[in-house]
Design a protein around this motif. Structure first.
Motif, short mmCIF file in Angstrom:
data_model
loop_
_atom_site.label_atom_id
_atom_site.label_comp_id
_atom_site.label_asym_id
_atom_site.label_seq_id
_atom_site.Cartn_x
_atom_site.Cartn_y
_atom_site.Cartn_z
N ILE A 1 -8.51 -3.36 12.20
CA ILE A 1 -8.99 -2.38 11.23
C ILE A 1 -7.83 -1.84 10.39
CG2 ILE A 1 -10.00 -0.06 10.99
CD1 ILE A 1 -11.66 -0.68 13.50
N CYS A 2 -7.97 -1.95 9.11
CA CYS A 2 -7.07 -1.37 8.11
C CYS A 2 -5.61 -1.80 8.35
CB CYS A 2 -7.24 0.13 8.04
SG CYS A 2 -6.86 0.77 6.40
N ARG A 3 -4.75 -0.92 8.87
CA ARG A 3 -3.39 -1.38 9.16
C ARG A 3 -3.43 -2.57 10.11
NH1 ARG A 3 1.78 -1.40 11.91
NH2 ARG A 3 3.31 -0.05 10.93
N GLY B 1 -6.21 1.52 12.46
CA GLY B 1 -5.56 1.91 11.23
C GLY B 1 -4.45 2.91 11.50
N SER B 2 -3.68 3.18 10.45
CA SER B 2 -2.61 4.16 10.55
C SER B 2 -2.09 4.45 9.14
CB SER B 2 -1.44 3.66 11.40
OG SER B 2 -0.37 4.59 11.39
N ARG B 3 -1.55 5.65 8.95
CA ARG B 3 -0.96 5.95 7.65
C ARG B 3 0.37 5.20 7.47
NH1 ARG B 3 -2.38 12.39 6.56
NH2 ARG B 3 -4.63 12.15 6.91
N SER B 4 0.94 4.73 8.55
CA SER B 4 2.18 3.96 8.41
C SER B 4 1.85 2.55 7.92
CB SER B 4 2.91 3.88 9.75
OG SER B 4 2.17 3.07 10.65
N ASN B 5 2.89 1.87 7.46
CA ASN B 5 2.74 0.51 6.91
C ASN B 5 3.58 -0.49 7.68
OD1 ASN B 5 1.12 1.45 4.72
ND2 ASN B 5 2.98 2.20 3.72
N VAL B 6 3.13 -1.73 7.72
CA VAL B 6 3.93 -2.80 8.32
C VAL B 6 5.25 -2.92 7.54
CG1 VAL B 6 4.02 -5.26 8.91
CG2 VAL B 6 1.83 -4.04 8.98
N HIS C 1 -6.75 3.22 1.77
CA HIS C 1 -5.54 2.40 1.83
C HIS C 1 -4.88 2.27 0.47
CE1 HIS C 1 -7.51 -1.42 0.26
NE2 HIS C 1 -8.57 -0.73 0.62
N ARG C 2 -3.54 2.10 0.50
CA ARG C 2 -2.77 1.90 -0.74
C ARG C 2 -2.06 0.55 -0.71
NH1 ARG C 2 2.07 4.59 1.83
NH2 ARG C 2 3.45 3.90 0.16
N GLN C 3 -2.26 -0.18 0.41
CA GLN C 3 -1.75 -1.55 0.49
C GLN C 3 -2.93 -2.50 0.70
OE1 GLN C 3 1.31 -1.59 3.61
NE2 GLN C 3 2.81 -1.01 2.06
N ALA C 4 -2.65 -3.78 0.54
CA ALA C 4 -3.70 -4.79 0.70
C ALA C 4 -3.05 -6.15 0.97
CB ALA C 4 -4.58 -4.87 -0.54
N GLU D 1 -14.95 13.89 4.25
CA GLU D 1 -14.86 13.55 2.82
C GLU D 1 -13.88 12.40 2.61
OE1 GLU D 1 -15.85 18.07 1.13
OE2 GLU D 1 -13.90 17.13 0.72
N ARG D 2 -12.77 12.40 3.31
CA ARG D 2 -11.77 11.34 3.16
C ARG D 2 -12.33 9.99 3.62
NH1 ARG D 2 -7.53 11.17 5.91
NH2 ARG D 2 -6.10 10.53 4.27
N PHE D 3 -13.16 10.02 4.66
CA PHE D 3 -13.72 8.78 5.21
C PHE D 3 -15.14 8.52 4.68
CE2 PHE D 3 -10.79 7.10 8.40
CZ PHE D 3 -9.88 8.14 8.55
N TYR E 1 -5.67 -4.82 10.32
CA TYR E 1 -6.09 -5.99 9.50
C TYR E 1 -4.88 -6.53 8.73
CZ TYR E 1 -8.04 -7.30 4.82
OH TYR E 1 -8.34 -7.88 3.61
N GLN E 2 -4.06 -5.64 8.24
CA GLN E 2 -2.85 -6.07 7.53
C GLN E 2 -1.86 -6.72 8.51
OE1 GLN E 2 -1.75 -2.36 5.62
NE2 GLN E 2 -3.46 -2.49 4.19
N GLU E 3 -1.80 -6.17 9.73
CA GLU E 3 -0.95 -6.76 10.77
C GLU E 3 -1.42 -8.18 11.10
OE1 GLU E 3 -1.55 -3.80 13.74
OE2 GLU E 3 0.24 -2.66 13.22
N1 LIG Z 1 -1.16 2.30 5.69
C1 LIG Z 1 -1.90 1.16 5.24
C2 LIG Z 1 -3.14 0.99 6.09
C3 LIG Z 1 -4.14 2.06 5.79
C4 LIG Z 1 -4.75 2.65 7.03
O1 LIG Z 1 -4.76 2.11 8.12
N2 LIG Z 1 -5.27 3.85 6.85
C5 LIG Z 1 -5.73 4.62 7.98
C6 LIG Z 1 -5.33 6.07 7.87
C7 LIG Z 1 -6.08 6.68 6.75
C8 LIG Z 1 -5.71 8.13 6.50
O2 LIG Z 1 -5.93 8.99 7.39
O3 LIG Z 1 -5.20 8.39 5.40
C9 LIG Z 1 -2.33 1.27 3.78
O4 LIG Z 1 -2.21 2.38 3.23
O5 LIG Z 1 -2.79 0.27 3.22
#
Ligand SMILES: N[C@@H](CCC(=O)NCCCC(=O)O)C(=O)O
Length: 263
Positions: free
Chosen positions: A120-122, A74-79, A189-192, A158-160, A124-126
């Motif tokens: 996982i997360c990002r 995962g990552s806070r960045s987006n594709v 996540h804020r994308q899907a 708490e975030r996780f 998975y979107q990739e």
């Molecule tokens: N950026 C995408 C994927 C979300 C994701 O991989 N989150 C992991 C980081 C979570 C965090 O620390 O905030 C999306 O937002 O959908």
């Protein structure tokens, strides 16, 4: 993530983990969050190796000849939306195009070779974008959608936190690992997934219909993606642990099979 016993001795399978390209302390870093690497080492029983986000400078065949598995974090960045034919706007930011340029072709190459993959997360979107699908952004602003973002806290536990119900499709690949029906997961996540790639099967959904897990239809081995974060509690949460244990079993099976084929 509870501390486990690092045992890097012996001939452990190797898992390639593509990095993000991030900037901090005045430098650019090819970086991966610790919990992904620790889950691979301590629960999957494999040796994680971080792959720099160097895109076309990398030799994907050389990586995949040595890797027994691929983990996409995962990552806070987006594709970047240009990868699925849409124009970038602030709603799609932040980007990490170096990571996109590395993971999207690496995913396709790994699937062609049958290398076990856990996205996982990002990541998975990739997987969805790499196979021709699309992403929707700011889903919490869409009608009839829940807010899937992390709880508003500066405390990571708490975030996780595990707090969202998902329903696993009976008879699917994921149900072979977790059983069918509802389980509780975390959500950050804020994308899907928007348009599901043709080669993917839905394995789980949230109560608002958001796709939460997929498998690669024609994959012979482990090729799963989940929108949530099993790495974070892989040492203590049963659902999380089962996923990383199954991934570990798949990469050992892949090594055995590959080793036999290579003789
Ligand atoms: N950026 C995408 C994927 C979300 C994701 O991989 N989150 C992991 C980081 C979570 C965090 O620390 O905030 C999306 O937002 O959908």
């Amino acid at each position: 993530m509870t501390s486990g016993a690092w045992d890097m001795s012996g001939d452990r399978p190797l898992v390639a983990v593509p990095a993000d390209l991030k900037t901090f302390e005045g430098y650019r870093w090819h970086a991966c969050a610790a919990q992904y690497l620790e889950a691979v080492a301590r629960v999957s029983g494999a040796m994680p190796v971080v792959i720099p986000a160097l895109g076309g400078e990398l030799d994907y065949s050389a990586i995949l000849e040595r890797a027994d598995g691929l983990l996409l974090t995962g990552s806070r960045s987006n594709v970047h939306p240009g990868n699925y034919g849409e124009a970038p706007t602030p709603a799609y930011e932040p980007f990490d195009e170096a990571r996109d340029a590395t993971t999207l072709p690496l995913i396709r190459a790994a699937l062609e070779r049958g290398v076990p993959m856990f996205a996982i997360c990002r990541g998975y979107q990739e997987l969805n974008v790499a196979l021709g699908g699309s992403i929707v952004t700011e889903i919490q602003d869409l009608p009839d959608r829940m807010d899937h973002r992390a709880p508003d806290s500066t405390i990571q536990d708490e975030r996780f936190a595990i707090r969202q119900r998902i329903d696993i499709r009976p008879g699917g690949r994921l149900s072979e690992i977790l059983g069918a029906g509802p389980v509780q997961v975390n959500s950050l996540h804020r994308q899907a997934i928007g348009r599901l790639a043709d080669g993917l099967e839905v394995e789980a959904t949230a109560e608002d219909g958001t796709i939460e897990a997929v498998s690669v239809r024609d994959a012979t081995g482990f090729a799963l993606g989940v929108q949530w974060h099993p790495e974070y509690w892989a040492g203590s949460d049963s659902t999380s642990r089962k996923l990383f244990e199954a991934f570990g079993a798949a990469i050992r099976g892949n090594r055995t099979a590959y080793g036999a084929a290579a003789e």
